[in-house]
Design an enzyme around this catalytic site. Sequence first.
Site, PDB file in Angstrom:
ATOM      1  N   THR A  73      58.594  25.959  20.366  1.00  0.00           N
ATOM      2  CA  THR A  73      58.863  25.117  21.563  1.00  0.00           C
ATOM      3  C   THR A  73      57.570  25.063  22.351  1.00  0.00           C
ATOM      4  OG1 THR A  73      59.953  25.275  23.700  1.00  0.00           O
ATOM      5  CG2 THR A  73      59.133  27.319  23.091  1.00  0.00           C
ATOM      6  N   ASN A 133      57.213   9.380  33.133  1.00  0.00           N
ATOM      7  CA  ASN A 133      56.010   9.564  32.172  1.00  0.00           C
ATOM      8  C   ASN A 133      55.052   8.275  32.704  1.00  0.00           C
ATOM      9  OD1 ASN A 133      56.138  11.697  29.852  1.00  0.00           O
ATOM     10  ND2 ASN A 133      58.229  11.021  30.150  1.00  0.00           N
ATOM     11  N   THR A 178      49.205   9.663  37.641  1.00  0.00           N
ATOM     12  CA  THR A 178      48.746   8.672  38.809  1.00  0.00           C
ATOM     13  C   THR A 178      49.360   9.316  40.055  1.00  0.00           C
ATOM     14  OG1 THR A 178      50.566   7.295  38.168  1.00  0.00           O
ATOM     15  CG2 THR A 178      48.471   6.949  37.156  1.00  0.00           C
TER      16      THR A 178
END
EC number: 2.3.1.35
Length: 413
Positions: free
Chosen positions: A197, A408, A413
Amino acid sequence: MSFFQSSKWSLIAGGITAPSGFKASGVSAGLKPSKKLDLALLVTSPNAQCSGTFTQSFVRAKCINLCLERLSKTAGKVRAVLVNSGHANACTGNRGIDDSLIATRALAEKLDLLEEEVLICSTGVIGEPIPMQKLLKGLDPLVMNLSKEGGSDAAKAILTTDLIEKEIAIEGYLGDRLIRIGGMAKGSGMIHPNMATMLGFLTCDAGLPKDVWDAMIDRVVDCSFNAISVDGDTSTNDSFLAFAQGDILDSQHFNELEIGLKLVSTYLAQSIVRDGEGANCLFEVKVKGTSKIAHAQIIARQICSSCLVKTAIHGCDPNWGRILSAAGSTGIPFSLDEVSIWIGSFQVMSNGQPVEFNRKLVIRYMKEIIKGNNASDEKLIISLVVGRSEIEAIAWGCDLSSEYIHINADYTT
């Protein structure tokens, strides 16, 4: 939880530290701007045996190399795992390995351990090094807060974009011994493991020989964490570490223990998919009829990874052509004349031919799953038969929504 209704294993509280011989902690070292918990520690008893599986990507964080080296050097006899979240420390040049060495050396001194007995796992933005002054300053409170009750804080501290903690513990009698298994994981995006994972940890208070434990964990990972996909992207930092400690378990109970390990790992794997970035729906793909189990696994995982299948599920569109197209793209040979497909209990294809079905009922079924209004199941089921054998494999995925794009697109940002 219906997941355990037919099992001899029972759910208990405690998470990763529920088994005897384990302590954990989680603190905020200021690694995340949010000031949330971001540094975790798991410590084991001296006789613990560790097995690890890691990303198969050629682009991987230096901490992966360090873990592999130390697991080999100690034959799995490691005592502690440090986890920092917020900074992947991947693709950071020589600084990446230097920082990992500095962190584990400092922690080893505070725990009175050998350096090679300490592992480190990192998760977060690729290309961002660890703020080492903050990490090192956080080690004292991290060690000070170590406790049997620290599992929940540790589970919180390893998260990044996750919306929920992922932890579980179970117990059951194997013969006259009460055995406990605990686990925690993190992951929400960049989920398409090729071994494990994103980050996962498992503990067990039954001892096993190293070769038995290693083989058992490989099988467990393959049918749980390797069977999930959120977005088809494999991380640079994927790590799964499993610890077994305690008196050696009688070999007649190995199979029962493996069932328990699979229950815990499957629950954690499904929790990752359920918490997929922007996801509203967990779906399960069952593929049956191939000549090899590996072929069924490949087809099931390809369907779960298909953006067209994921968006169709998000839109409650019973477009079975996308399911079949994804299956056919794998390169695994099968006869179209033997293919049958079901969405839930509704058959939409039989022996390679379309079947007339009540589209409104199928759409209603899909909407009920997404809204959580289906009384019989909490995940959408897709079944595909491609041949006459009884070989079957299962994989899990989630829908793909516009929210995933927003998360995403704005991640750094």
